[in-house]
Design an enzyme around this catalytic site. Structure first.
Site, short mmCIF file in Angstrom:
data_model
loop_
_atom_site.label_atom_id
_atom_site.label_comp_id
_atom_site.label_asym_id
_atom_site.label_seq_id
_atom_site.Cartn_x
_atom_site.Cartn_y
_atom_site.Cartn_z
N ASN A 48 3.52 9.60 16.96
CA ASN A 48 2.71 9.35 15.88
C ASN A 48 4.06 9.06 14.70
OD1 ASN A 48 0.32 9.78 16.96
ND2 ASN A 48 0.24 11.92 16.74
N HIS A 134 -10.87 15.82 13.84
CA HIS A 134 -9.83 16.67 14.70
C HIS A 134 -10.17 18.04 14.88
CE1 HIS A 134 -5.50 18.35 15.12
NE2 HIS A 134 -5.25 16.86 15.77
N GLU A 184 -12.15 11.96 8.36
CA GLU A 184 -10.75 11.23 8.35
C GLU A 184 -10.79 9.83 7.69
OE1 GLU A 184 -9.06 11.95 12.35
OE2 GLU A 184 -9.96 13.74 12.58
N SER A 188 -8.06 9.61 14.74
CA SER A 188 -6.88 9.87 15.50
C SER A 188 -6.86 9.14 16.98
CB SER A 188 -6.52 11.30 15.63
OG SER A 188 -7.62 12.07 16.17
N ASP A 213 -9.19 13.98 5.82
CA ASP A 213 -7.85 14.01 6.45
C ASP A 213 -7.12 12.66 6.57
OD1 ASP A 213 -6.01 14.47 8.38
OD2 ASP A 213 -7.29 16.04 9.55
N HIS A 216 -3.50 10.03 9.85
CA HIS A 216 -2.83 8.91 10.33
C HIS A 216 -3.06 7.57 9.37
CE1 HIS A 216 -2.93 10.33 14.36
NE2 HIS A 216 -3.96 11.51 13.92
N LYS A 247 3.78 12.98 10.90
CA LYS A 247 3.30 11.65 11.50
C LYS A 247 4.31 10.73 10.81
CE LYS A 247 -0.36 13.70 13.68
NZ LYS A 247 -1.82 14.09 13.75
C1 LIG Z 1 -2.15 15.64 13.93
C2 LIG Z 1 -3.22 15.91 13.42
C3 LIG Z 1 -3.53 17.24 12.65
C4 LIG Z 1 -2.72 18.12 12.71
O1 LIG Z 1 -1.55 18.24 12.02
P1 LIG Z 1 -0.26 18.82 12.63
O2 LIG Z 1 0.74 18.75 11.48
O3 LIG Z 1 0.20 18.17 13.79
O4 LIG Z 1 -0.64 20.36 13.01
C5 LIG Z 1 -4.70 17.14 11.63
N1 LIG Z 1 -5.59 16.28 11.53
C6 LIG Z 1 -5.67 15.05 12.25
C7 LIG Z 1 -6.75 13.97 12.03
C8 LIG Z 1 -4.30 14.90 13.21
O5 LIG Z 1 -4.23 13.80 13.79
#
Ligand SMILES: *Cc1c(COP(=O)(O)O)cnc(C)c1O
Length: 404
Positions: A48, A134, A184, A188, A213, A216, A247
């Protein structure tokens, strides 16, 4: 002891039977378009690190300077032993980047979701999640004790049905009852986009709160990589913006952006922030450097390279896949064992693509999750295309939607 291990081994055997057993693969190199596994070099389509910043000299230098100035560890929770300057610099950069009043960082995105959702809602409240959000959000929602409802992925009618019900319910509740919608921006495991503008309109109509969220999307879409909320001019309308520093930003940690009141509240109430040692200052400094690059001309160039690679990959497919706005292109295979076999076949050709299975995605929705980065070359993508199954099963469960 023997009985304990026997129980666990039995459960592990069940996982193997269902083709759901997972194991760690040791990597002996930095993240990048090529990684070393077991003495061999693999083309890497699993990371990522979308803009190729995780191993960028500017981030490494920032991390080294932070170690030299502040040491390796943070000492304690930020409320206990004082809050290192690195975190304040990072939070100021984040708030400016996301055009929010304030920001708060956590050790991970997972911890940010857990702390924030459980602080904001409780047993008298309702939390409404897109079906594909997620695991961190699902876990947080369960832990919060709020009544949990799930709407079909990107299905506005289903969301509105639940909002009507929640609104009715909250009118009958003696306590003030809140409704929190969580989705989101780029999903993801599916790489598609939420109809955020319409979700925003619904949340206004029903007086709900909205959490988005952007794990990505941050660094990837919108002007200067600010994400979808900013691209749609919705930063003011979304109560809680959440994301990760791990990411596209190339470092590690999680963040929340929003009003000053939200951030002050979380400092007082988010248990994963309060009862956890602050992250290492090197991570914060690297993230600050990442945010700077993302907004620079270099960031723009990197996003352009990434877009080119995504276009090359999807134009290779015979079937029409619509828009993948980010860096994630899933090839849905369905059967868990078939997905494992497809990934193993690619590995034989020194190409690393993860087979994603339950519980990361639904049972029977296993897939190859291809992630592209700005550091891949056109030739890297051509090699991947040549190695992929001739007609990848791209029977998607749903069409990806454009940002609306
Ligand atoms: C990776 C991810 C998270 C968690 O983030 P980390 O910093 O890896 O704990 C939360 N939400 C989504 C959509 C993700 O892809």
């Amino acid at each position: 002891m023997p009985l304990f291990d026997e129980t666990l081994n039995q459960r592990l055997a069940e996982l193997r039977e269902q083709h759901l057993f997972r194991e760690l693969r040791r990597v002996d190199s930095a993240q990048g378009p090529r990684i070393e596994i077991g003495g061999q070099t693999f083309l890497n389509f699993s990371s990522n690190d979308y803009l190729g910043l995780a191993n960028h000299p500017a981030l490494k230098t920032a991390a080294i300077h932070a170690v030299e100035k502040f040491g390796a560890g943070a000492g304690a929770s930020r409320l206990v032993c004082g809050s290192l300057a690195s975190f304040h610099e990072l939070e100021e950069s984040l708030a400016a980047f996301k055009k929010a009043e304030a920001a708060l960082t956590f050790s991970t995105g997972y911890a940010a979701a857990l702390g924030t959702i459980t602080a904001l809602v409780g047993k008298d409240d309702v939390i409404i999640l897109d079906k594909l959000v997620h695991a961190s959000i699902v876990d947080a929602a369960k832990l919060s004790g709020a009544k949990l409802r799930v709407f079909d992925h990107n299905d506005l009618n289903d969301l509105e049905k639940i909002l009507k019900w929640a609104n009715e319910k909250s009118r009958l509740t003696p306590h003030a009852s809140r409704i929190l919608i969580v989705t989101e921006s780029i999903f993801s495991m599916d790489g598609d986009c939420a109809p955020l503008r319409k979700i925003g309109a619904l949340k206004e109509k029903y007086g709900a709160w909205l959490m988005v969220d952007e794990a990505h999307a941050t660094g990837i879409i919108g002007q200067n990589g600010r994400g979808l909320a900013d691209e749609l001019g919705m930063s003011d309308q979304i109560e809680i913006q959440i994301g990760t520093l791990g990411k596209a930003l190339g470092a590690s940690g999680g963040y929340i952006c929003g009003s000053r009141a939200l951030i002050d509240f979380l400092v007082n109430r988010a248990r994963s922030f309060i009862f956890s040692t602050a992250p290492v200052p090197a991570a914060a400094a690297a993230a600050t450097a990442g945010i700077k690059i993302v907004q620079s001309a270099e960031g723009e160039t990197r996003r352009h390279h990434l877009r080119q690679r995504v276009t090359e990959l999807i134009s290779n497919f015979k079937f029409q896949i619509s828009n993948f706005p980010g860096a994630i292109v899933p090839l849905i295979i369905g059967d868990e064992n078939e997905a494992l076999a497809a990934a193993a076949k690619l590995r034989e050709q020194n190409i690393f693509v993860p087979a994603i299975r339950f519980p990361t995605v639904a049972r029977g929705a296993a897939r190859l999750r291809i992630t592209l980065t700005a550091s891949h070359s056109a030739n890297d993508v051509a090699k991947l295309c040549a190695a992929l199954p001739p007609t990848p099963h791209a029977s998607r469960r749903h069409e990806p939607t454009r940002p609306t």
